[in-house]
Motif scaffolding. Structure first.
Motif, PDB file in Angstrom:
ATOM      1  N   LYS A  24       0.830  -1.210   0.000  1.00  0.00           N
ATOM      2  CA  LYS A  24       0.000   0.000   0.000  1.00  0.00           C
ATOM      3  C   LYS A  24       0.866   1.263   0.000  1.00  0.00           C
ATOM      4  CE  LYS A  24      -3.928  -2.268   0.466  1.00  0.00           C
ATOM      5  NZ  LYS A  24      -4.964  -2.274  -0.603  1.00  0.00           N
ATOM      6  N   ALA A  27       0.916   3.519   3.241  1.00  0.00           N
ATOM      7  CA  ALA A  27      -0.096   4.535   3.535  1.00  0.00           C
ATOM      8  C   ALA A  27      -0.545   4.453   4.991  1.00  0.00           C
ATOM      9  CB  ALA A  27      -1.291   4.365   2.602  1.00  0.00           C
ATOM     10  N   ASN A  29      -3.153   4.270   7.435  1.00  0.00           N
ATOM     11  CA  ASN A  29      -4.556   4.037   7.786  1.00  0.00           C
ATOM     12  C   ASN A  29      -4.723   4.223   9.292  1.00  0.00           C
ATOM     13  OD1 ASN A  29      -3.363   1.727   8.753  1.00  0.00           O
ATOM     14  ND2 ASN A  29      -4.685   0.302   7.662  1.00  0.00           N
ATOM     15  N   ASP A  67      -4.559   6.857   4.042  1.00  0.00           N
ATOM     16  CA  ASP A  67      -5.409   5.886   3.343  1.00  0.00           C
ATOM     17  C   ASP A  67      -6.714   6.597   2.993  1.00  0.00           C
ATOM     18  OD1 ASP A  67      -6.943   3.743   2.461  1.00  0.00           O
ATOM     19  OD2 ASP A  67      -5.965   2.343   3.831  1.00  0.00           O
TER      20      ASP A  67
END
Length: 260
Positions: A24, A27, A29, A67
């Motif tokens: 990802k 990112a 989150n 995110d």
């Protein structure tokens, strides 16, 4: 804490915090932010840890941003909570920590990723790094302290240009603008971070904490930074490390600081 998105490793007195969401682009989150709060809080309270290096897993990104999928459907109050919680529990915790934190920026540091790097005390970038605050392309602005810290680091005009154009800048441009302290080849990124941090860790730990507090006071509204400096300077005289430092200087030897 059992970390799902972070790798925590130690090398001597240095603790590495690696954001481990490579698929990802690391990112941020909600869970990762919660883990960062726990990891930094633990590190700042661990007497065995002298300083922290934070980086991202893999060669492509330090942190490519927040995110964004978690923002869908959020209203005004929800947006306020996202920014408030993030700033209070992670970014301000890092910036005001009692131990030095170095961001080792490899690849993309965008949005919340650049804000994370800016919350750290020192930034080192690999030559492939790309940095920016692209939030206006989503109809947003930076919410984790980016408008404030970028302005402090590069000045009002450059900050407004970066934020309003949403353009990325290269590592060389970041160095020229004062956004990062050093730029190195990718293979030299972590060794350079360790070199700087090990030099810092040879100094008096309580004095380092006082220095961070005094420097941070320069940008706090309503706080007289000079008075904070005077108070922290005075506090150092009550430490064993000060006594050791003076004795070592007079005795022409290296000091052995104990953080007391």
């Amino acid at each position: 804490m059992d970390y799902q998105n972070l790798l925590i490793t130690t090398k001597g007195r240095i603790q590495y915090i690696t954001i481990n969401r490579e698929s990802k682009l690391n990112a941020l989150n909600k869970q990762t932010l919660q883990e960062l709060h726990a990891a930094f809080t633990a590190a700042f309270n661990d007497a065995e840890v002298g300083g922290i290096i934070i980086t991202g897993a893999g060669p492509k990104a330090f942190v490519a941003g927040a995110d964004i999928a978690e923002f869908a459907g959020v209203n005004i109050e929800g947006g306020r909570a996202i920014a408030q919680d993030g700033q209070t529990s992670v970014f301000d915790v890092i910036a005001n920590g009692n131990k030095p934190v170095i961001a080792a920026v490899n690849g993309f540091a965008l949005g919340g990723g650049l804000e994370l790097a800016m919350a750290c005390h020192i930034r080192i970038a690999s030559d492939n790094a790309k940095m920016g605050l692209p939030e206006v392309t989503l109809g947003l602005i930076p919410g984790y302290g980016g408008t404030q810290r970028l302005t402090q680091l590069v000045g009002r005009g450059k900050a407004l240009e970066m934020i309003m154009t949403a353009d990325m800048i290269t590592a060389a441009e970041a160095l020229q603008s004062g956004l990062v302290n050093h730029v190195v080849f990718q293979d030299d990124l972590l060794p350079k971070a360790e070199e700087i941090l090990n030099k810092i860790l040879a100094r008096a730990p309580l004095a380092l904490a006082s220095a961070i507090k005094a420097v941070n006071a320069a940008s706090i509204d309503g706080v007289n930074g000079f008075e904070v400096e005077i108070a922290e300077f005075a506090n150092c005289f009550g430490t064993e490390d000060f006594t050791e430092g003076v004795a070592a200087f007079i005795g022409k030897r290296k000091p052995e600081f104990k953080g007391k």
